[in-house]
Design an enzyme around this catalytic site. Structure first.
Site, PDB file in Angstrom:
ATOM      1  CB  THR A 100      91.038 117.040  21.562  1.00 51.21           C
ATOM      2  OG1 THR A 100      92.001 117.701  20.739  1.00 51.21           O
ATOM      3  CG2 THR A 100      89.657 117.347  21.015  1.00 51.21           C
ATOM      4  CD  GLU A 120      89.970 116.460  11.867  1.00 52.27           C
ATOM      5  OE1 GLU A 120      91.126 115.994  11.878  1.00 52.27           O
ATOM      6  OE2 GLU A 120      89.686 117.560  12.367  1.00 52.27           O
TER       7      GLU A 120
END
Ligand code: ADP
Length: 311
Positions: free
Chosen positions: A186, A133
């Site tokens: 994001t 991540e």
């Protein structure tokens, strides 16, 4: 066993009030992955089907997560004289907001752990998947990888030290997730956030987090619905998602317990009691995007109690 085939589930992070700490695991949306033990040392990604993603180990979240795990394994247990190959069959689009990168990170560490004879628990694996991540978003967050590995709902109570709590989901709880086909980075979704929140907003937010957790434990669907409210992030982020207000309102009018942004968007989720209501919400959400001429994908899923699973 030298090869394993996996289902790597999609996940919904944040869940309105639980920015960066709550997530849930979906049951029928996700990728597939094959992890193979081979003679050559190291980790190689040999095939990616369904998406244009890097094959280089260090540039793919599954490779980064796998390397983080093997480094820890070799320093805690023993040095190994073999390696692993990974094949990824993508069904979840990267950047959709339903944990595409997390599915690959979680799958890689789960698969290698199985082929090593399960030296780690599913909970132990979260810290390694988080390294994937970090590659995807610059931040080693656990709110997608934890539900992908553990199933159900997960709460990241603390990052330092890492403390993750898995929560069972009421049987009849369903999720509907619509993914409008627009790109929302994001980084852009993060850049609209403010660094400080008012005490008034914080009080509302932690009241709702507590309410949601209590609602899940007591199977109180109304309490779950009342608690699915985001005082802090949604007002800032929702403007980046076309049709957000209309989709959310439509979901609520069609029986959703609550609705909000999935992860950092652009996907929008709704939770409901029973599959019929979830299907009805999917139909109504679809009509909104069809009227706007906006392409979309939609998923209806029960909550997956298991997380990554062997196929
Ligand atoms: P999502 O929330 O859907 O995971 P992110 O924006 O967090 O979306 O992550 C996607 C990013 O991670 C993209 O930049 C993509 O190129 C990168 N990436 C690297 N490897 C993978 C992988 N195996 N699966 C998905 N995304 C990957």
């Amino acid at each position: 066993m030298t090869q394993i085939k996996l289902f790597c589930p999609a996940t919904i992070a944040n869940l309105s009030c639980g920015f960066d700490v709550l997530g849930l695991c979906l049951d029928n949306a996700g990728d597939e992955m094959i992890v193979r033990k081979v003679d050559q040392k190291g980790v190689r990604i040999t095939k990616i089907v369904g998406a244009d993603l890097p094959l280089e180990t260090e540039k793919n979240v599954s490779g980064v997560a796998a390397l983080a795990m093997l480094e820890a394994y070799e320093s805690h247990f023993k040095v190994i004289d073999f390696g692993f190959e990974i094949e990824i069959y993508k069904h979840i689009k990267a950047g959709s907001g339903i944990g595409s990168s997390a599915a690959s990170s979680a799958g890689a560490v789960f698969g290698i752990n199985e082929l090593l004879g399960q030296p780690y628990s599913r909970k132990d694996l979260v810290q390694f998947a988080m390294q994937g991540e970090k590659l995807a978003s610059g931040n080693a967050h656990a709110d997608n990888v934890a539900p992908a590995l553990l199933g159900g709902f997960t709460l990241v109570r603390s990052y330092a030290p890492l403390d993750i709590i898995r929560i069972d989901s009421p049987e009849e709880l369903f999720a509907t997730v619509v993914h409008p086909q627009i790109e929302l980075k994001t980084s852009d979704a993060r850049s609209v956030l403010k660094q400080n929140v008012s005490l008034k907003s914080a009080i509302m937010q932690w009241g709702n987090v507590g309410g949601l957790i209590a609602g899940l434990y007591t199977k109180d669907y109304d309490l779950i619905g009342r608690s699915l409210h985001d005082e802090i992030v949604e007002p800032l982020r929702s403007v980046l998602i076309p049709g957000f207000d209309q989709i959310k309102q439509t979901a609520l009018e069609n029986g959703a317990l609550g609705s909000g942004i999935s992860g950092s968007g652009p996907s929008i989720f709704a939770l409901s009691r029973g599959k019929n209501t979830a299907d009805q919400i999917a139909k109504a959400m679809s009509e909104v995007y069809e009227n706007m001429n906006l392409p979309y994908e939609i998923h209806v899923s029960k909550i997956n109690p298991d997380g990554v699973r062997i196929l």
